[in-house]
Write a protein that holds these residues in place. Structure first.
Motif, PDB file in Angstrom:
ATOM      1  N   UNK A   1     -36.173 -16.893  23.734  1.00 61.60           N
ATOM      2  CA  UNK A   1     -35.329 -17.470  22.693  1.00 61.60           C
ATOM      3  C   UNK A   1     -36.049 -17.421  21.348  1.00 61.60           C
ATOM      4  N   UNK A   2     -35.264 -17.551  20.281  1.00 66.62           N
ATOM      5  CA  UNK A   2     -35.805 -17.458  18.924  1.00 66.62           C
ATOM      6  C   UNK A   2     -35.897 -18.855  18.324  1.00 66.62           C
ATOM      7  N   UNK A   3     -37.079 -19.170  17.810  1.00 61.69           N
ATOM      8  CA  UNK A   3     -37.357 -20.473  17.236  1.00 61.69           C
ATOM      9  C   UNK A   3     -37.266 -20.372  15.708  1.00 61.69           C
ATOM     10  N   UNK A   4     -36.447 -21.231  15.097  1.00 67.08           N
ATOM     11  CA  UNK A   4     -36.287 -21.287  13.649  1.00 67.08           C
ATOM     12  C   UNK A   4     -37.033 -22.517  13.141  1.00 67.08           C
ATOM     13  N   UNK A   5     -37.945 -22.316  12.195  1.00 72.26           N
ATOM     14  CA  UNK A   5     -38.801 -23.414  11.753  1.00 72.26           C
ATOM     15  C   UNK A   5     -38.773 -23.593  10.246  1.00 72.26           C
ATOM     16  N   UNK A   6     -38.903 -24.846   9.819  1.00 69.05           N
ATOM     17  CA  UNK A   6     -39.253 -25.186   8.449  1.00 69.05           C
ATOM     18  C   UNK A   6     -40.762 -25.411   8.425  1.00 69.05           C
ATOM     19  N   UNK A   7     -41.421 -24.945   7.388  1.00 71.10           N
ATOM     20  CA  UNK A   7     -42.877 -24.912   7.387  1.00 71.10           C
ATOM     21  C   UNK A   7     -43.405 -25.135   5.982  1.00 71.10           C
ATOM     22  N   UNK A   8     -44.472 -25.900   5.865  1.00 71.86           N
ATOM     23  CA  UNK A   8     -45.136 -26.043   4.575  1.00 71.86           C
ATOM     24  C   UNK A   8     -46.632 -26.227   4.784  1.00 71.86           C
ATOM     25  N   UNK A   9     -47.407 -25.761   3.811  1.00 73.39           N
ATOM     26  CA  UNK A   9     -48.865 -25.860   3.820  1.00 73.39           C
ATOM     27  C   UNK A   9     -49.300 -26.517   2.525  1.00 73.39           C
ATOM     28  N   UNK A  10     -50.077 -27.607   2.633  1.00 75.60           N
ATOM     29  CA  UNK A  10     -50.546 -28.348   1.469  1.00 75.60           C
ATOM     30  C   UNK A  10     -52.065 -28.392   1.465  1.00 75.60           C
ATOM     31  N   UNK A  11     -52.650 -28.404   0.262  1.00 76.69           N
ATOM     32  CA  UNK A  11     -54.108 -28.491   0.184  1.00 76.69           C
ATOM     33  C   UNK A  11     -54.558 -29.951   0.225  1.00 76.69           C
ATOM     34  N   UNK A  12     -55.854 -30.182  -0.026  1.00 80.54           N
ATOM     35  CA  UNK A  12     -56.412 -31.529   0.127  1.00 80.54           C
ATOM     36  C   UNK A  12     -55.895 -32.518  -0.921  1.00 80.54           C
ATOM     37  N   UNK A  13     -55.288 -32.009  -2.007  1.00 79.15           N
ATOM     38  CA  UNK A  13     -54.691 -32.890  -3.011  1.00 79.15           C
ATOM     39  C   UNK A  13     -53.175 -32.991  -2.842  1.00 79.15           C
ATOM     40  N   UNK A  14     -52.680 -32.477  -1.724  1.00 83.55           N
ATOM     41  CA  UNK A  14     -51.240 -32.466  -1.411  1.00 83.55           C
ATOM     42  C   UNK A  14     -50.431 -31.556  -2.330  1.00 83.55           C
ATOM     43  N   UNK A  15     -51.082 -30.583  -2.958  1.00 88.25           N
ATOM     44  CA  UNK A  15     -50.361 -29.558  -3.706  1.00 88.25           C
ATOM     45  C   UNK A  15     -49.855 -28.509  -2.728  1.00 88.25           C
ATOM     46  N   UNK A  16     -48.620 -28.071  -2.922  1.00 85.53           N
ATOM     47  CA  UNK A  16     -47.996 -27.141  -1.991  1.00 85.53           C
ATOM     48  C   UNK A  16     -48.543 -25.734  -2.205  1.00 85.53           C
ATOM     49  N   UNK A  17     -49.089 -25.135  -1.169  1.00 84.93           N
ATOM     50  CA  UNK A  17     -49.560 -23.752  -1.194  1.00 84.93           C
ATOM     51  C   UNK A  17     -48.441 -22.818  -0.756  1.00 84.93           C
ATOM     52  N   UNK A  18     -47.695 -23.238   0.235  1.00 76.51           N
ATOM     53  CA  UNK A  18     -46.544 -22.469   0.710  1.00 76.51           C
ATOM     54  C   UNK A  18     -45.526 -23.415   1.319  1.00 76.51           C
ATOM     55  N   UNK A  19     -44.243 -23.098   1.135  1.00 79.33           N
ATOM     56  CA  UNK A  19     -43.180 -23.896   1.728  1.00 79.33           C
ATOM     57  C   UNK A  19     -41.955 -23.033   1.938  1.00 79.33           C
ATOM     58  N   UNK A  20     -41.365 -23.116   3.121  1.00 83.26           N
ATOM     59  CA  UNK A  20     -40.122 -22.379   3.349  1.00 83.26           C
ATOM     60  C   UNK A  20     -38.998 -22.921   2.479  1.00 83.26           C
ATOM     61  N   UNK A  21     -39.088 -24.180   2.080  1.00 82.24           N
ATOM     62  CA  UNK A  21     -38.047 -24.762   1.226  1.00 82.24           C
ATOM     63  C   UNK A  21     -38.002 -24.060  -0.118  1.00 82.24           C
ATOM     64  N   UNK A  22     -39.184 -23.818  -0.711  1.00 79.94           N
ATOM     65  CA  UNK A  22     -39.222 -23.140  -2.007  1.00 79.94           C
ATOM     66  C   UNK A  22     -39.167 -21.628  -1.854  1.00 79.94           C
ATOM     67  N   UNK A  23     -39.567 -21.134  -0.701  1.00 82.08           N
ATOM     68  CA  UNK A  23     -39.530 -19.692  -0.466  1.00 82.08           C
ATOM     69  C   UNK A  23     -38.109 -19.202  -0.219  1.00 82.08           C
ATOM     70  N   UNK A  24     -37.230 -20.101   0.182  1.00 84.57           N
ATOM     71  CA  UNK A  24     -35.824 -19.754   0.322  1.00 84.57           C
ATOM     72  C   UNK A  24     -35.422 -19.245   1.685  1.00 84.57           C
ATOM     73  N   UNK A  25     -36.339 -19.262   2.657  1.00 90.05           N
ATOM     74  CA  UNK A  25     -35.987 -18.772   3.987  1.00 90.05           C
ATOM     75  C   UNK A  25     -36.855 -19.448   5.035  1.00 90.05           C
ATOM     76  N   UNK A  26     -36.237 -19.827   6.142  1.00 90.30           N
ATOM     77  CA  UNK A  26     -36.990 -20.406   7.246  1.00 90.30           C
ATOM     78  C   UNK A  26     -37.779 -19.311   7.972  1.00 90.30           C
ATOM     79  N   UNK A  27     -38.734 -19.755   8.776  1.00 91.78           N
ATOM     80  CA  UNK A  27     -39.533 -18.826   9.573  1.00 91.78           C
ATOM     81  C   UNK A  27     -38.951 -18.716  10.982  1.00 91.78           C
ATOM     82  N   UNK A  28     -39.067 -17.536  11.586  1.00 92.32           N
ATOM     83  CA  UNK A  28     -38.501 -17.311  12.910  1.00 92.32           C
ATOM     84  C   UNK A  28     -39.469 -16.472  13.743  1.00 92.32           C
ATOM     85  N   UNK A  29     -39.566 -16.770  15.014  1.00 91.36           N
ATOM     86  CA  UNK A  29     -40.307 -15.908  15.939  1.00 91.36           C
ATOM     87  C   UNK A  29     -39.718 -16.078  17.339  1.00 91.36           C
TER      88      UNK A  29
END
Length: 297
Positions: free
Chosen positions: A51-79
């Motif tokens: 089955x295919x898993x659809x995920x929302x994902x975000x990565x934040x640094x030690x100051x909680x600044x967003x390095x990557x986010x599917x919300x701002x990237x405009x597309x969820x991740x799937x595998x």
């Protein structure tokens, strides 16, 4: 398997297994050292093999600044999920294998265990912890995944069209202001190409699929040159209307008969769009070409 999930922009997770910092800060810790907080429990099923898993994902640094986010990237991740390929060794995969549909989890990971050597991206400091938020939004079978893919493609196309329309309006204003300032009277096409016939030719104009031979000089609106067939001492030949050149060329050169010369003012959506082309043509550059229809057949 999931190293590519966070490989977006400056993000490049290099190891499936992740060593976590010793101070848990109230987080739960698995026997493998995975530090996490289960933020939300959903009421859906766990994924099955294939089955295919659809995920929302975000990565934040030690100051909680967003390095990557599917919300701002405009597309969820799937595998595609296979439990046997989800190592239970303190990894992102282990965390995902714990999730059911509707669950969300927060992980803490040492930056040094992900970014090694000189590959640390901007915003990430060695010796600090990163925060990873994962939400399992949906689980799809093959048919559902194909429908999701189509919907995502349509969303991207609609977004690109909206961005192109917005940029076209900006570029048209730049071109018309330039023409007004220079006292140039130009014609325009329905697609936004501006042109001035500077020398009339003779005979018919070329049709789609014909080979055309042209001389040209290309500059930015401010006169900065970037290419010239005259400088090379040889004209350029291509097939008209089949995408071998930028859209502004396909459209503009179709207006010229043999011997005609023109100046084309090409908005970026009809040129290279948001792409950089060499050191001179920046993203969203308006291009100006002096062109001469040498011959066509």
């Amino acid at each position: 398997m999931l190293n590519s999930i966070l490989k977006k922009g400056s993000v490049a997770l290099l190891g499936a297994a992740m060593m976590f910092a010793c101070n848990s800060g109230g987080l739960e810790t698995t026997s493998t050292g995975l530090r996490y907080t289960m933020v939300k429990k959903g009421d859906g099923p766990k994924p099955k093999d294939g089955e295919f898993v659809i995920m929302n994902l975000s990565l934040l640094n030690h100051t909680d600044s967003v390095i990557f986010s599917t919300a701002t990237n405009g597309s969820q991740e799937v595998f595609q999920y296979y439990d046997s390929l989800m190592p239970k060794n303190g990894s992102i995969e282990e965390a995902i294998s714990m999730l059911s549909k509707g669950d969300s989890i927060t992980l803490k990971v040492a930056a040094d265990s992900i970014y090694r050597g000189s590959m640390t991206p901007p915003g990430v400091t060695k010796g600090t912890d990163l925060t990873i938020h994962i939400g399992l939004a949906d689980i799809l079978d093959q048919a559902g995944f194909e429908a999701w893919q189509m919907a995502e493609y349509q969303k991207r196309q609609e977004k690109m069209l909206a961005m192109a329309a917005e940029q076209m309006a900006i570029d048209k204003a730049l071109i018309t202001d330039f023409l007004t300032e220079k006292g140039i009277e130009a014609q325009s096409t329905a697609n936004g190409l501006y042109y001035v016939i500077t020398q009339e030719g003779s005979g018919a104009t070329p049709e789609r699929g014909q080979k055309v031979t042209v001389h040209y000089k290309g500059t930015l609106l401010d006169g900065t040159p970037f290419d010239s067939s005259y400088d090379r001492g040889a004209p350029f030949t291509f097939t008209l209307g089949v995408g071998q050149v930028i859209r502004g060329w396909d459209e503009g050169l179709a207006l010229l008969n043999k011997g005609a010369k023109a100046t084309l003012y090409i908005p970026s959506p009809l040129a290279y769009g948001s792409s950089q082309r060499g050191p001179v043509i920046k993203p969203n550059s308006v291009l100006m070409f002096e062109v001469e229809m040498v011959d066509f057949e």
